[in-house]
Each structure stands twice: as C-alpha cells, then as structure tokens.
Scaffold this active site. Structure first.
Site, mmCIF file in Angstrom:
data_model
loop_
_atom_site.group_PDB
_atom_site.id
_atom_site.type_symbol
_atom_site.label_atom_id
_atom_site.label_comp_id
_atom_site.label_asym_id
_atom_site.label_seq_id
_atom_site.Cartn_x
_atom_site.Cartn_y
_atom_site.Cartn_z
ATOM 1 C CG ASP A 92 47.316 28.993 36.111
ATOM 2 O OD1 ASP A 92 47.647 29.355 34.969
ATOM 3 O OD2 ASP A 92 47.774 29.516 37.147
ATOM 4 C CB SER A 95 50.304 28.463 39.058
ATOM 5 O OG SER A 95 48.973 27.976 38.953
ATOM 6 C CG ASN A 97 51.319 25.253 44.704
ATOM 7 O OD1 ASN A 97 52.207 25.836 44.101
ATOM 8 N ND2 ASN A 97 51.530 24.564 45.818
ATOM 9 C CD1 TRP A 99 45.855 27.981 45.022
ATOM 10 C CD2 TRP A 99 44.019 28.644 46.130
ATOM 11 N NE1 TRP A 99 45.456 29.184 44.481
ATOM 12 C CE2 TRP A 99 44.326 29.608 45.147
ATOM 13 C CE3 TRP A 99 42.919 28.846 46.946
ATOM 14 C CZ2 TRP A 99 43.573 30.766 44.960
ATOM 15 C CZ3 TRP A 99 42.152 30.002 46.767
ATOM 16 C CH2 TRP A 99 42.482 30.940 45.792
ATOM 17 C CE1 TYR A 135 48.455 31.438 41.161
ATOM 18 C CE2 TYR A 135 47.442 32.125 43.230
ATOM 19 C CZ TYR A 135 47.840 31.125 42.359
ATOM 20 O OH TYR A 135 47.616 29.814 42.684
ATOM 21 C CG ASP A 275 49.616 31.450 32.184
ATOM 22 O OD1 ASP A 275 48.858 30.570 32.614
ATOM 23 O OD2 ASP A 275 49.967 32.441 32.846
ATOM 24 C CB THR A 278 47.701 34.934 31.310
ATOM 25 O OG1 THR A 278 48.511 34.746 32.473
ATOM 26 C CG2 THR A 278 47.816 36.386 30.877
#
Length: 382
Positions: A92, A95, A97, A99, A135, A275, A278
């Site tokens: 992505d 963003s 991070n 996780w 998000y 992005d 998306t």
C-alpha cells in the site's frame, strides 16, 4: 501514540472471505509456476547474464508477485520471524506501517486469517509500544515488535511491525489478505515506526532506492512489485517523471482535470496521491458532481454498458504531461452492470480536498516510486 488518518483504503476491495494463500519457503521459480505465472514471466524476462535486475535468476532478486482479486485488490506474500510465518499483505503506497494479525487478537476479523505468534519466532523482540491506525474503511490497534521480515528474497533485519490485538467491525473479516505493508514515507507512520522500504534502503538491500509496480487488468495474473529496479519491458513508451509535492504520501500536484475538451476541476492546481491501496479514483465532492454532470451520469454512477464507447476521455494534466483515461479504463463492468470507477470523497478531511489516484488510474501505467529522487514515474502500458 499518534492517531493517523490514512486515506489509502477509502475504496479498497469488496473483500472476500475466501483467501487464496501463497506459500513461502519455495524458490521464486516454483512460486511463479504454481500460480501459472512462470511462462508469461519468462517471456517478458528472458535470461540476460549481464542484467542485475533479472528477477528469476539473479541472486539479488527483488520481484514480488501479487494476486489480482477481481481488479479490486492486489496482494502478495511476506514472511515474518524465524522460522518464517506467512502472511498475505496489500502493498500500500497510501500508508507507511506494516502490521499483521496476531495471536493476541480478539476480534472476529482475526479468526479467519493467519496470525503471528511471537513465541514461535526465535528472532522476535518485544516492545512496550502500542500502535493505532485508522483507515477509510477499517482500523486496527495493537502492539509493536521487531523481527526479520522477508519480502521475495529480501530479508529485512530488525523490522518494526504491528501485531494487531483488535480489528473492529467487519471490514477486515471479509478481506482476502491478512495485513498491510505500507510503502509511503516515515513522516506519516503511526507511532513513528520505520517503514519496510526505508529499512531495505538503510540496510543496502536494494540496488536503487526505488520500487516499481505493475497492476494487471480484468483479473489477469502477472501483477508485481519490483523492489530496487525498473523493468525496461514495461517502459517502452518512455517515462514521464513527476516531482513529489510532499514527502508524506506519494503526493503530487495536478494542474487541471478535463473531460473531453472541457476544463472541469482543479482550477488553481490541486493535490493528489498515487495510492495502490485504493481500488477506485477518489475525488472531492464538487469535482465528482461536475464529472457526473459532464458525463451525463446519474448520482449513483451507473451507466449503460452499451453507451461506454460514447463517453469522453477524462484527462489529468500533471507537470506538463497529459494522463488520459479512456471510458474502458474508468468504467467498471460487473456481470453486465456498468458504473464509474470514481468515488466521492465527501466531506474534506484534515488533508483538504485531495484526489486519490487509485488502481483505476494505476492500471494504465507502469508506476515507479523513486525515493532517491522524490518523484513518481509513469510509463503508459497500452
């Protein structure tokens, strides 16, 4: 703990409960063969002993194949820990991070996904830090830890990542990926966690400080992220470079937007982010209403499938270049029901009236995300 409102998943996939698992622990050639990608990939990447970017044969391979789920989400497999534990993730650019779900997670969204177990990794290092990420279509909270993260054949040592403890709501439950690997800048990383690609650069694991993305169309295979290189087979139409306007998201300045020959939005320039997380192309409410009006489309965005060829092009004018989407690119056909691949952002956020150039836009180009020069490159594919 910082609260980070990310727009990267505003229109992400209509998630599906049935995941398509990708297994690690195999060679890249075996992975490609297993998923029906090898023959096509070898045609596009014939062996060249002089090429340091040959993803199949070179020791420094950084090619990461991605599954295309109905053109709504693209995800690949990474591994965390020693021995490796496997997870499917969205790569992505909206963003920052990394996780994944963890064994500590009590939400139903974790019950049908792979979960990281720290006690089974000899290289895991715990912290007392927490993380929360909101998000557009879901959120997670949990703790931060360090471990070895493997992407393709790249082993990133001491990578900080989030272990989810809660994933409220139903959104992530129905997603056919486990977690998210953010590829934007450290400045928007929740809890100040260093992004994966920053550690790839810091640990000299990539030949160039950039990565490139190809997203396939019509559910076809072949999508990939190439870390550290540009595949010349996808740049035969040249590369249009656009400088970043901020080192946050992959943010650029647009000059104007036209429908056909009519100037309809972005009158005094506007900001957009590129992005991969998306699915659709998201625009401010005023621009969305104007686009629908100029296209003669109702407020629900539905169009007659028979009238697609009569619709005008939509063109984004960026840094002196014209990036045009034909109707076949921006109209979605789902089992005979056609609708625009555009979405209304609604009420402006703290980021203002920003545009999101999601997968609808990216599928038309091979996109290069260049951290070394703080720019984005676009090469038209068709």
């Amino acid at each position: 703990m910082k609260l980070l409102l990310l727009l990267g998943l505003v229109a992400l996939a209509q998630c599906h409960v049935h995941r398509v698992p990708l297994r690690k622990g195999k060679t890249l050639r075996q992975q490609l063969k297993e998923h029906g990608l090898l023959e096509d990939f070898l045609k596009k990447h014939p062996y060249n002993p002089a090429s340091k970017y040959n993803p199949v044969l070179a020791a420094s391979s950084s090619f990461e194949p991605m599954q295309n789920y109905m053109d709504t989400s693209y995800y690949g497999t990474i591994s965390i820990g020693t021995p490796q534990q496997d997870f499917t993730v969205i790569f992505d650019t909206g963003s920052s991070n990394l996780w994944v779900p963890s064994v500590y997670c009590t939400s139903s969204a974790c019950s049908n996904h792979n979960r990281f177990n720290p006690s089974e990794s000899s290289t895991y290092v715990s912290t007392n830090e927490t993380v929360y990420i909101a998000y557009g279509t879901g959120s997670m909270s949990g703790i931060l830890g360090y471990d070895t993260v493997t992407v393709s054949n790249i082993e990133v040592q001491n990578q900080i990542f989030g272990l989810s403890e809660t994933e409220p709501g139903s959104f992530f439950y129905y997603c056919n990926f486990d977690g998210i690997l953010g590829l934007a800048f450290p400045s928007i990383s929740s809890s100040g966690a260093t992004p994966v690609f920053d550690n790839m650069m810091n640990q000299d694991l990539v030949a160039q400080d950039l990565f490139s993305v190809y997203l396939s169309k019509d559910g076809a295979s072949g999508s990939f992220v190439l870390f550290g290189g540009i595949d010349s087979d996808y740049t035969t139409n040249g590369i249009q470079w656009v400088p970043l306007s901020a080192e946050t998201y992959w943010q650029i300045t647009m000059d104007r937007v036209t429908v056909g020959s009519d100037y309809i939005a972005c009158f005094l320039t506007c900001q957009a982010i590129v992005d991969t997380g998306t699915s659709l192309l998201v625009m401010p409410e005023s621009a969305y209403n104007r686009v629908l009006s100029d296209l003669g489309v109702g407020s629900n965005g539905e169009v007659s499938c028979d009238a697609i060829s009569q619709l005008p092009d939509v063109t984004f004018h960026i840094h002196g270049h014209a990036f045009t989407l034909s109707p076949s690119a921006y109209v979605l056909n789902e089992e005979g029901t056609c609708s625009l691949g555009f979405e209304n952002m609604g009420t402006p956020t703290e980021l203002g009236e920003q545009w999101i150039l999601g997968d609808i836009f990216i599928r038309e180009y091979y996109v290069i995300f260049d951290r070394g020069n703080n720019r984005v490159g676009f090469s038209r594919l068709f």
